[in-house]
Design a protein around this motif. Sequence first.
Motif, PDB file in Angstrom:
ATOM      1  N   LYS A 136      26.259 -14.229 -10.336  1.00 58.25           N
ATOM      2  CA  LYS A 136      25.123 -13.464  -9.463  1.00 58.25           C
ATOM      3  C   LYS A 136      25.068 -12.277 -10.450  1.00 58.25           C
ATOM      4  O   LYS A 136      24.227 -11.299  -9.792  1.00 58.25           O
ATOM      5  N   LEU A 137      25.470 -12.229 -11.813  1.00 59.95           N
ATOM      6  CA  LEU A 137      25.050 -10.863 -12.225  1.00 59.95           C
ATOM      7  C   LEU A 137      23.785 -10.555 -12.217  1.00 59.95           C
ATOM      8  O   LEU A 137      23.568  -9.528 -12.333  1.00 59.95           O
ATOM      9  N   GLY A 138      22.252 -12.016 -13.167  1.00 63.53           N
ATOM     10  CA  GLY A 138      21.392 -12.084 -12.895  1.00 63.53           C
ATOM     11  C   GLY A 138      20.584 -10.790 -11.649  1.00 63.53           C
ATOM     12  O   GLY A 138      19.352 -10.577 -11.955  1.00 63.53           O
ATOM     13  N   LEU A 139      21.448 -10.947 -10.373  1.00 61.18           N
ATOM     14  CA  LEU A 139      20.946  -9.615  -9.837  1.00 61.18           C
ATOM     15  C   LEU A 139      20.791  -8.689  -9.970  1.00 61.18           C
ATOM     16  O   LEU A 139      20.268  -7.960  -9.450  1.00 61.18           O
ATOM     17  N   PHE A 140      21.511  -8.182 -10.713  1.00 60.66           N
ATOM     18  CA  PHE A 140      21.562  -6.607 -11.284  1.00 60.66           C
ATOM     19  C   PHE A 140      19.981  -6.865 -11.424  1.00 60.66           C
ATOM     20  O   PHE A 140      19.125  -5.456 -11.385  1.00 60.66           O
ATOM     21  N   ASN A 141      19.551  -8.198 -12.987  1.00 60.80           N
ATOM     22  CA  ASN A 141      18.495  -7.123 -14.010  1.00 60.80           C
ATOM     23  C   ASN A 141      17.438  -7.654 -12.787  1.00 60.80           C
ATOM     24  O   ASN A 141      16.531  -7.124 -12.779  1.00 60.80           O
ATOM     25  N   GLN A 142      17.932  -8.449 -11.356  1.00 54.57           N
ATOM     26  CA  GLN A 142      15.989  -8.803 -10.932  1.00 54.57           C
ATOM     27  C   GLN A 142      15.799  -7.318  -9.913  1.00 54.57           C
ATOM     28  O   GLN A 142      14.681  -7.004  -9.715  1.00 54.57           O
ATOM     29  N   MET A 143      16.679  -6.793  -9.677  1.00 51.27           N
ATOM     30  CA  MET A 143      17.060  -5.684  -8.564  1.00 51.27           C
ATOM     31  C   MET A 143      16.583  -5.216  -9.104  1.00 51.27           C
ATOM     32  O   MET A 143      15.313  -3.664  -9.197  1.00 51.27           O
ATOM     33  N   ALA A 144      16.719  -4.305 -10.788  1.00 50.67           N
ATOM     34  CA  ALA A 144      16.053  -3.470 -11.908  1.00 50.67           C
ATOM     35  C   ALA A 144      14.493  -3.584 -12.157  1.00 50.67           C
ATOM     36  O   ALA A 144      13.331  -2.782 -11.994  1.00 50.67           O
ATOM     37  N   LYS A 145      13.909  -5.402 -11.782  1.00 52.92           N
ATOM     38  CA  LYS A 145      12.828  -5.159 -12.843  1.00 52.92           C
ATOM     39  C   LYS A 145      12.248  -5.644 -11.138  1.00 52.92           C
ATOM     40  O   LYS A 145      10.830  -4.627 -11.486  1.00 52.92           O
ATOM     41  N   GLU A 146      12.282  -5.772 -10.111  1.00 49.92           N
ATOM     42  CA  GLU A 146      11.817  -5.500  -9.260  1.00 49.92           C
ATOM     43  C   GLU A 146      11.473  -4.682  -8.254  1.00 49.92           C
ATOM     44  O   GLU A 146       9.965  -4.162  -8.329  1.00 49.92           O
ATOM     45  N   GLY A 147      12.484  -3.854  -8.317  1.00 45.77           N
ATOM     46  CA  GLY A 147      11.449  -1.906  -8.244  1.00 45.77           C
ATOM     47  C   GLY A 147      11.710  -1.937  -8.889  1.00 45.77           C
ATOM     48  O   GLY A 147      10.800  -1.102  -8.337  1.00 45.77           O
ATOM     49  N   GLY A 148      11.150  -2.187 -10.456  1.00 44.27           N
ATOM     50  CA  GLY A 148      10.764  -1.536 -11.435  1.00 44.27           C
ATOM     51  C   GLY A 148       9.458  -1.807 -11.274  1.00 44.27           C
ATOM     52  O   GLY A 148       8.658  -0.671 -11.133  1.00 44.27           O
ATOM     53  N   ASN A 149       8.712  -2.884 -11.184  1.00 44.78           N
ATOM     54  CA  ASN A 149       7.653  -3.516 -10.579  1.00 44.78           C
ATOM     55  C   ASN A 149       6.453  -3.144  -9.480  1.00 44.78           C
ATOM     56  O   ASN A 149       5.339  -2.893  -9.556  1.00 44.78           O
ATOM     57  N   THR A 150       7.991  -2.648  -8.517  1.00 49.21           N
ATOM     58  CA  THR A 150       6.727  -2.156  -6.981  1.00 49.21           C
ATOM     59  C   THR A 150       6.529  -0.771  -7.658  1.00 49.21           C
ATOM     60  O   THR A 150       5.408  -0.345  -7.576  1.00 49.21           O
ATOM     61  N   VAL A 151       7.417   0.019  -7.990  1.00 46.48           N
ATOM     62  CA  VAL A 151       6.711   1.434  -8.233  1.00 46.48           C
ATOM     63  C   VAL A 151       5.342   1.254  -9.551  1.00 46.48           C
ATOM     64  O   VAL A 151       4.554   2.300  -9.261  1.00 46.48           O
ATOM     65  N   ALA A 152       5.744   0.757 -10.723  1.00 42.45           N
ATOM     66  CA  ALA A 152       4.812   0.584 -11.362  1.00 42.45           C
ATOM     67  C   ALA A 152       3.140   0.039 -10.422  1.00 42.45           C
ATOM     68  O   ALA A 152       1.870   0.999 -10.950  1.00 42.45           O
ATOM     69  N   ASN A 153       3.186  -1.027  -9.320  1.00 43.61           N
ATOM     70  CA  ASN A 153       2.480  -0.940  -9.061  1.00 43.61           C
ATOM     71  C   ASN A 153       1.169  -0.325  -8.397  1.00 43.61           C
ATOM     72  O   ASN A 153      -0.080   0.333  -8.082  1.00 43.61           O
ATOM     73  N   HIS A 154       2.604   0.733  -7.492  1.00 45.62           N
ATOM     74  CA  HIS A 154       2.339   1.606  -6.016  1.00 45.62           C
ATOM     75  C   HIS A 154       0.810   2.512  -7.551  1.00 45.62           C
ATOM     76  O   HIS A 154       0.627   3.347  -6.843  1.00 45.62           O
ATOM     77  N   LEU A 155       1.331   3.374  -8.416  1.00 48.28           N
ATOM     78  CA  LEU A 155       1.603   3.961  -8.839  1.00 48.28           C
ATOM     79  C   LEU A 155       0.272   4.156  -9.600  1.00 48.28           C
ATOM     80  O   LEU A 155      -1.109   4.997  -9.672  1.00 48.28           O
ATOM     81  N   SER A 156      -0.113   2.512 -10.163  1.00 45.81           N
ATOM     82  CA  SER A 156      -1.520   2.172 -10.991  1.00 45.81           C
ATOM     83  C   SER A 156      -2.754   2.155 -10.126  1.00 45.81           C
ATOM     84  O   SER A 156      -3.795   3.382  -9.647  1.00 45.81           O
ATOM     85  N   GLN A 157      -2.137   2.244  -8.351  1.00 47.20           N
ATOM     86  CA  GLN A 157      -3.226   2.078  -7.190  1.00 47.20           C
ATOM     87  C   GLN A 157      -3.529   3.255  -6.676  1.00 47.20           C
ATOM     88  O   GLN A 157      -4.578   3.751  -7.093  1.00 47.20           O
ATOM     89  N   MET A 158      -2.928   4.451  -7.186  1.00 46.46           N
ATOM     90  CA  MET A 158      -3.096   5.661  -6.660  1.00 46.46           C
ATOM     91  C   MET A 158      -3.296   6.502  -7.216  1.00 46.46           C
ATOM     92  O   MET A 158      -4.332   7.328  -7.019  1.00 46.46           O
ATOM     93  N   THR A 159      -3.183   6.192  -9.014  1.00 46.88           N
ATOM     94  CA  THR A 159      -3.607   7.504  -9.589  1.00 46.88           C
ATOM     95  C   THR A 159      -4.065   7.223 -10.434  1.00 46.88           C
ATOM     96  O   THR A 159      -5.044   7.224 -11.693  1.00 46.88           O
ATOM     97  N   GLY A 160      -5.055   5.185 -10.288  1.00 43.55           N
ATOM     98  CA  GLY A 160      -5.355   4.587 -11.570  1.00 43.55           C
ATOM     99  C   GLY A 160      -5.142   4.862 -13.204  1.00 43.55           C
ATOM    100  O   GLY A 160      -6.160   4.242 -13.743  1.00 43.55           O
ATOM    101  N   MET A 161      -3.893   5.241 -12.897  1.00 44.75           N
ATOM    102  CA  MET A 161      -3.230   5.120 -14.241  1.00 44.75           C
ATOM    103  C   MET A 161      -2.853   3.976 -14.517  1.00 44.75           C
ATOM    104  O   MET A 161      -2.048   3.463 -13.687  1.00 44.75           O
ATOM    105  N   GLU A 162      -2.701   2.931 -15.688  1.00 46.00           N
ATOM    106  CA  GLU A 162      -2.047   1.960 -16.211  1.00 46.00           C
ATOM    107  C   GLU A 162      -0.722   1.780 -16.195  1.00 46.00           C
ATOM    108  O   GLU A 162      -0.232   2.933 -17.353  1.00 46.00           O
TER     109      GLU A 162
END
Length: 200
Positions: A9-35
């Motif tokens: 289950k150690l891979g869950l740490f990586n999944q949490m970091a990746k999923e949380g980070g990608n969600t933030v980046a996607n939301h920011l891109s939509q709100m600011t128009g910046m990639e």
Amino acid sequence: MSLMIDIRKLGLFNQMAKEGGNTVANHLSQMTGMETEMEITKINFIDIPDIKTHVGDEKQIGISIEMVEKPHGHILFLFNARSAKDLAHGMIGDMGETDPNANGFTDMERSAIQEIGNIMTSGFIDGWANVLETTIDISTPNFTFGPGSGMVDQLVGGRDNEMALMFDSRVHALDSDINVKVYTFPELEELVDLMQRIEV
């Protein structure tokens, strides 16, 4: 409770970091128009005094939230005033009053930064909740300006256990120097308990 975890289950740490980070980046891109993209630089179990040293004493803008459900604890986003102004300008565009070179922030810039803080914190937690197959309710984001080490001390300096889980993650806007760092301080026993329930 124990901090022992099934090694599968150690891979869950990586999944949490990746999923949380990608969600933030996607939301920011939509709100600011910046990639924007999220880069996870490291995941560590680290002593709280060492985290304060790592974060440093430079004055920064901090946005913190408290998780009011398991795994409880705090999440802290840190960025400098330049990054905050650039993000605010990306969100406001030509609709309002922004001056990239002025000291301080206009009311509209403050409002935009607050909204960006809401987007980042809720996006990160949504990503975690997806991986942990649960819901995680959070407090209203709290905004601070000051030394990053002081914010860490305020959030987790009084913990009984001296160790915290640190996801050192950065949000990059590709056409700008925006750099946002994310530090997470879940209650480790509760986090492990949630992870043990997940089938892998």
